[in-house]
Write a protein that holds these residues in place. Structure first.
Motif, short mmCIF file in Angstrom:
data_model
loop_
_atom_site.label_atom_id
_atom_site.label_comp_id
_atom_site.label_asym_id
_atom_site.label_seq_id
_atom_site.Cartn_x
_atom_site.Cartn_y
_atom_site.Cartn_z
N TYR A 123 0.82 -1.21 0.00
CA TYR A 123 0.00 0.00 0.00
C TYR A 123 0.86 1.26 0.00
CZ TYR A 123 -3.19 3.53 1.93
OH TYR A 123 -3.92 4.68 2.16
N LEU A 124 2.04 1.21 0.61
CA LEU A 124 2.87 2.41 0.80
C LEU A 124 3.24 3.11 -0.51
CD1 LEU A 124 5.74 2.75 3.36
CD2 LEU A 124 6.08 3.52 1.04
N PRO A 125 3.83 2.43 -1.51
CA PRO A 125 4.23 3.17 -2.72
C PRO A 125 3.06 3.73 -3.49
CG PRO A 125 4.59 0.82 -3.00
CD PRO A 125 4.26 1.02 -1.56
N LEU A 156 -10.29 2.38 -3.82
CA LEU A 156 -11.31 1.69 -4.60
C LEU A 156 -10.66 0.94 -5.75
CD1 LEU A 156 -14.10 4.44 -4.75
CD2 LEU A 156 -13.93 2.50 -3.19
N PRO A 157 -11.31 -0.15 -6.21
CA PRO A 157 -10.75 -0.89 -7.35
C PRO A 157 -10.88 -0.03 -8.62
CG PRO A 157 -12.91 -1.74 -6.73
CD PRO A 157 -12.52 -0.75 -5.68
N GLY A 184 -3.79 -3.18 -1.78
CA GLY A 184 -3.08 -3.08 -0.51
C GLY A 184 -4.01 -3.12 0.69
N LYS A 185 -5.12 -2.38 0.62
CA LYS A 185 -6.08 -2.40 1.73
C LYS A 185 -6.71 -3.78 1.90
CE LYS A 185 -7.52 2.44 2.07
NZ LYS A 185 -8.66 3.37 2.11
N PHE A 186 -7.02 -4.43 0.78
CA PHE A 186 -7.61 -5.76 0.86
C PHE A 186 -6.63 -6.74 1.50
CE2 PHE A 186 -8.83 -9.92 -0.83
CZ PHE A 186 -10.19 -9.93 -0.55
N VAL A 209 -5.37 -8.98 8.84
CA VAL A 209 -5.85 -8.65 10.19
C VAL A 209 -6.94 -9.62 10.63
CG1 VAL A 209 -7.12 -6.92 11.52
CG2 VAL A 209 -5.21 -6.22 10.09
N LEU A 210 -7.82 -9.99 9.71
CA LEU A 210 -8.89 -10.91 10.06
C LEU A 210 -8.44 -12.36 10.15
CD1 LEU A 210 -11.79 -9.38 7.91
CD2 LEU A 210 -11.33 -9.07 10.35
N ASN A 211 -7.27 -12.67 9.55
CA ASN A 211 -6.71 -14.02 9.62
C ASN A 211 -5.24 -13.94 10.00
OD1 ASN A 211 -9.01 -15.73 8.25
ND2 ASN A 211 -8.71 -13.94 6.94
#
Length: 585
Positions: A349-351, A435-436, A443-445, A451-453
């Motif tokens: 996600y960073l770049p 958004l896609p 990156g968010k996905f 986090v959830l797994n």
């Protein structure tokens, strides 16, 4: 193109590690010898040096991503003294990624400034190169003292760049910016001094090696030193409530400077990620994961602050500034979970988020100039083929669709410059909101899934996200929604609503950097598989710092060349002293 770059890096990798630091230093020194009137030559040197720096950074990144090697981490001893006594430069996947990102943003900023902004003040190009030097040094150094040195080089150059172009708003924001960063530098020195007093070393690898052996009586002082040092980095990373200076300063700066400053907050993120995984990883004994709750909480509050700030902003510059704050908060919160899978997602996600914020700063300048009468605009002259359709007397007989002002609605020509800016603004909106189909969504996905797994390094089987995990998930979705609302509202106001203003005039040298940054974001999404593999390998190495420690501590100085053997009868060899004469008895 990758093969020649890889061969170049393999042949001269140890010395090539110096190039991101030495190249801008020499370029800036050369430009300081030129007269201020030689702007064209300085511009050529600035763009050329930055482009060459990007090539070197890509070569170094290609070297770190080689497969089948025992280690893809290089250590270089500039003073030829072994660690921890001498200066050490270390290159791994994370350093190479940040070098490429810095060079890309720097090149786009330099090209955009060449249109007009580089002439707004003196010494713009040398300061720009010193800024790149400080950024590269901060990403390559392997000890805290030199990290402080490169931070100060970077900040000293940023003071001049922020004030470039003068103006009351820039001076006012610049003074606030200078004051808060001087305070952060003081905290940096205090934290470094405390750490040295406890451990007796400032080398990052040596610090990591000594964490588990800290006496229990000194561990509270160690945590206090880490807290002071982290506060300095959190100021630079724009964490709430220490980020009140960022939006006024970044929005008051010229557009190319604001775009370059988008990478500045990531320096604080990099420093926290590097030191936290080294000093407070799972192998640090009683100090393992120290401060994780503070990182998560601070990141979540920063995310909320950035999203609400975007929603309440009316100026485009403020929107871009709060977008930078939102990006930093997302990275901080994800970092605090201490899981390699989450770290892999945030590194992906960073770049993308950094490139999008940089493009938004540049785009805001074009839109603001379009709104201002007589500033970079020209009246729209319709083509001869459009004349019949613009004649009000012919409209009813042609049966055309009309708007409220009795003008043609279907078939109206959109100026190319306005269309480009509208599409670029749409792409920035998708990236900032996550958004896609662009990279920030991927990156968010990835972060949400991890986090959830949480089954990566440092997470036990069956571990649940907990309150902090679910709060992060909710804020990640809600902040994207608020950013979407804010940017969509701004887009409607500037592109959709009717305005009595001429079509924008856009120079190629201004549109090219924006297009390149956004195309890079699209390329990250297209190549999501290889890029995610790279970022996950980077995260795995960060959370298992043994390789980094061994590579830095085992770097050996270059031995001196052996002296040539002395040949008998060599005229250059001094004659052996004669044997003393024996005295007669």
């Amino acid at each position: 193109m990758t093969a020649p770059l890889l061969s170049l890096a393999q042949a001269s990798m140890p010395h090539l590690m110096l190039a991101p630091i030495v190249l801008p230093l020499l370029t800036a020194a050369l430009m300081l010898l030129l007269r201020e009137e030689q702007q064209r030559l300085k511009l050529t040197l600035n763009v050329g040096s930055t482009l060459l720096g990007l090539v070197v950074a890509i070569a170094l990144l290609a070297w770190t991503d080689q497969q089948g090697l025992p280690t893809t981490l290089g250590a270089y001893l500039p003073g030829n003294w072994p660690a921890p006594f001498g200066i050490v430069l270390a290159l791994d996947r994370l350093s190479a990624l940040m070098l490429v990102l810095t060079s890309m943003v720097g090149l786009a900023s330099a090209l955009f400034a060449s249109a007009r902004w580089h002439r707004a003040g003196v010494h713009y190009h040398p300061l720009f190169q010193f800024q790149l030097m400080g950024l590269a040094g901060a990403f390559l150094t392997a000890d805290l003292f030199n990290l402080f040195v490169f931070f100060e080089i970077m900040l000293a150059a940023s003071y001049g760049l922020l004030l470039h172009g003068s103006g009351r708003a820039r001076v006012k924001s610049g003074l606030h910016y200078i004051a808060i960063n001087l305070a952060a530098s003081s905290l940096f020195l205090i934290g470094v001094s405390m750490l040295y007093g406890i451990t007796g070393t400032l080398n990052m690898a040596d610090l990591a090696r000594s964490m588990a052996q800290i006496a229990d009586s000194d561990r509270g002082l160690l945590h206090a030193a880490a807290g002071v040092l982290a506060t300095a980095f959190l100021i630079k990373a724009a964490a709430w409530p220490l980020n009140f200076w960022l939006v006024p300063a970044y929005s008051a700066a010229t557009a190319p400077v604001g775009a370059l400053f988008a990478i500045m907050t990531k320096v604080g993120i990099y420093a926290i990620l590097r030191l936290w995984t080294l000093l407070f990883g799972t192998e640090s004994g009683a100090s393992a994961l120290f401060g994780s709750l503070w990182l998560v909480s601070g990141g979540l509050l920063t995310m909320a602050f950035g999203a609400i700030g975007m929603l309440g902003s009316q100026r485009l510059g403020h929107l871009a500034g709060y977008a930078a704050v939102l990006s930093s908060g997302t990275l901080l919160a994800a970092m605090g979970f201490g899981h390699n899978l989450v770290t892999g997602g945030l590194l992906y996600y960073l770049p993308g988020s950094t490139l999008a914020v940089s493009a938004l700063f540049l785009l805001c300048d074009l839109i603001d100039r379009w709104r201002s009468e007589g500033s970079g605009t020209m009246p729209y002259e319709p083509h001869a083929d459009e004349a019949p359709f613009l004649n009000a007397e012919l409209m009813p007989s042609k049966g055309l669709n009309l708007d409220e002002d009795e003008e043609v609605l279907v078939g109206r020509v959109i100026p190319a410059a306005a269309a480009f800016m509208g599409l670029a603004f749409l792409a920035c909106t998708l990236m900032v909101a996550g958004l896609p189909p662009l990279a920030s969504f991927v990156g968010k996905f990835a972060m949400l899934t991890a986090v959830l797994n949480p089954l990566g390094i440092g997470a036990s089987a069956g571990h649940q996200p907990g309150v902090s995990g679910w709060t992060f998930v909710a804020l990640l979705i809600a902040s994207g929604l608020l950013a979407l609302v804010a940017l969509t509202r701004a887009g409607i106001r500037h592109f959709w609503a009717a305005h009595d203003r001429p079509a924008p005039q856009l120079r190629l040298i201004e549109g090219l950097p924006i297009a390149a940054l956004l195309l890079s974001c699209a390329a990250l999404a297209v190549a999501a598989g290889p890029v995610m593999r790279y970022t996950q390998a980077t995260a795995d190495a960060l959370h298992s710092p043994g390789t980094y420690v061994r590579a830095v501590m085992s770097a050996l100085p270059v031995p001196k060349p052996p002296e040539a053997p002395v040949q008998p009868g060599d005229p250059a060899t001094p004659a052996a002293p004669a044997a003393p004469e024996e005295k007669a008895p």
